[in-house]
Write an enzyme that holds these catalytic residues in place. Structure first.
Site, short mmCIF file in Angstrom:
data_model
loop_
_atom_site.label_atom_id
_atom_site.label_comp_id
_atom_site.label_asym_id
_atom_site.label_seq_id
_atom_site.Cartn_x
_atom_site.Cartn_y
_atom_site.Cartn_z
CG ASP A 1 31.16 18.72 7.73
OD1 ASP A 1 32.06 19.20 8.39
OD2 ASP A 1 29.93 18.84 8.21
CB SER A 2 36.10 21.47 6.97
OG SER A 2 36.01 21.82 8.30
CB SER A 3 34.22 17.01 10.12
OG SER A 3 33.50 18.03 10.82
CB THR B 1 34.42 27.33 10.80
OG1 THR B 1 33.35 26.48 11.15
CG2 THR B 1 33.94 28.34 9.97
CG ASP B 2 33.86 21.76 12.35
OD1 ASP B 2 33.42 22.82 12.76
OD2 ASP B 2 32.79 20.80 11.86
CB THR C 1 28.42 26.05 7.68
OG1 THR C 1 28.87 24.92 8.62
CG2 THR C 1 27.22 26.75 8.13
CD GLN D 1 46.31 20.61 28.47
OE1 GLN D 1 45.49 20.93 29.36
NE2 GLN D 1 46.81 19.31 28.61
CB CYS D 2 47.76 28.28 28.05
SG CYS D 2 47.83 27.88 29.52
N1 ASP Z 1 31.11 21.30 9.86
C1 ASP Z 1 31.07 22.38 9.26
C2 ASP Z 1 32.51 22.39 8.25
O1 ASP Z 1 33.58 22.61 8.94
C3 ASP Z 1 31.15 23.65 9.94
C4 ASP Z 1 31.48 25.08 9.31
O2 ASP Z 1 31.60 25.06 8.15
O3 ASP Z 1 31.26 25.97 9.97
O4 ASP Z 1 32.58 22.12 7.24
#
Ligand code: ASP
Length: 355
Positions: free
Chosen positions: A71-73, A103-104, A28, A291-292
């Site tokens: 995009d890190s996804s 961030t993902d 992002t 999971q916690c």
């Molecule tokens: N979809 C974005 C990514 O992970 C989200 C981000 O960067 O905050 O590349």
């Protein structure tokens, strides 16, 4: 790979002593809106245009961009390998490294790199943003500037940070202890089970007691092998036998992160325990992660986790799912025997879990 390399002109005198390498992968932070109003990654020149203050650092700053920002996804273990090689090849020339990443999956990449880089004695600081750099309220400016500051901080001529970290929203966290916990506020990351390594306010206050201490004489080496034949099974009330049976019959499955309840508790119905036992007997490693967000797996604390120890489920202690799955892939890829994988899974390799 065809990396783009840019040297940033700073206001420093001709030859600054300290140097930082920024690696831009996408995310992002550098995104712009495309025609249909969805966010898509853009190249790094846009990021630089929007944060001209970077040029005020008295540092030599170089930027290497992934040829196509992602995009890190869409990050894969291949990208982790590319990052490790860029760091390895440039290691002696720079004092610190800042990785701009979406961030993902930042916590997965930071965990993976922490396992890949052996003998690290310099800071690797991941950062990114929740709002693209072009926006007036973007968090990119603070995140990037402080990440550079941290990556270049030394005490008595030695880097203060010697490990892979995430810097985001005024806190520095150990990478392999971090998790993305929020998608709509700036405090995207937390490390629930390990203290913050630093907090940034008027001063950057380092938590020296929690920092990694580098090994004397260590030399950087990298191991770049991940075995992707792993999966995550998250428990929920109502999980059906057929689902669990078909999950464990995935061809070539070698390791499973089992996301259990509370302190490592599972359904203790016979059919469920039998499914786990059959899988373990077929050579599949099962790694128990809670999971916690807080607390740890203690197999045997409750009736509902007693049998796990007996059938050979391995306890993940206080490890995060992100660190657990990358560690499992890493050990399956790099260790010669399943016995070694099992031995190393349950002990900390890079401060990702407590003893
Ligand atoms: N979809 C974005 C990514 O992970 C989200 C981000 O960067 O905050 O590349």
């Amino acid at each position: 790979m065809n990396y783009k390399i840019v040297n940033i002109r700073t206001t420093a005198e001709s030859d600054p002593q300290d140097s930082i390498l920024i690696i831009y992968t996408g995310g992002t932070v550098g995104m712009v809106f495309d025609e249909d109003a969805s966010l898509a990654p853009f190249n790094f020149s846009k990021v630089l245009e929007k944060i001209p203050e970077i040029s005020q650092f008295k540092l030599k700053i170089t930027v290497i961009s992934f040829p196509v920002p992602i995009d890190s996804s869409n990050i894969t273990p291949k990208n982790w390998g590319d990052l490790a090689y860029i760091i390895y090849e440039n290691y002696s020339q720079y004092d610190g490294f800042v990785i701009l990443h979406g961030t993902d999956t930042m916590a997965y990449t930071a965990s993976a790199l922490s396992f890949m880089l052996e003998g690290l004695k310099k800071p690797i600081i991941f950062t990114g943003a929740q709002i693209p750099v072009g926006h007036i309220r973007s968090d990119a400016r603070e995140n990037l500037i402080t990440a550079i500051e941290i990556a270049s901080t030394k005490e008595n001529g030695e880097p203060v940070i010697n490990e892979v970290c995430i810097y985001f929203n005024f806190v520095l966290l150990r990478g392999n202890r971090s998790q993305k916990v929020r998608s709509s506020t700036f405090a995207a990351f937390e490390s629930h089970k390990y203290p913050a390594l630093a907090e940034s306010g008027i001063f950057i206050e380092y938590n020296h007691a929690s920092l990694n201490k580098p090994k004397a004489g260590a030399k950087l080496t990298i191991k770049n092998m991940f075995d992707p034949h792993v999966a995550i099974l998250k428990l929920f009330p109502g999980l059906q036998k057929e689902v669990v049976e078909s999950f464990f019959s995935i061809p070539d499955l070698k390791g499973v992160v089992l996301e259990t309840y509370g302190s490592g508790n599972t359904i203790n119905a016979d059919w469920f325990i039998q499914c786990l036992q059959n899988a373990i007997e077929r050579g599949i490693i099962i790694f128990n992660v809670s999971q916690c967000a807080g607390g740890e797996v203690i197999q045997g604390r409750y009736e509902t986790s007693k049998k796990l120890d007996q059938i050979g489920v391995l306890s993940g202690g206080d490890i995060t799912t992100e660190a657990a799955v990358t560690k499992l892939m890493f050990l399956l890829g790099t260790e010669k025997s399943m016995k070694k994988v099992k031995q190393k899974l349950v002990v900390p390799l890079k401060g990702e879990m407590d003893f």
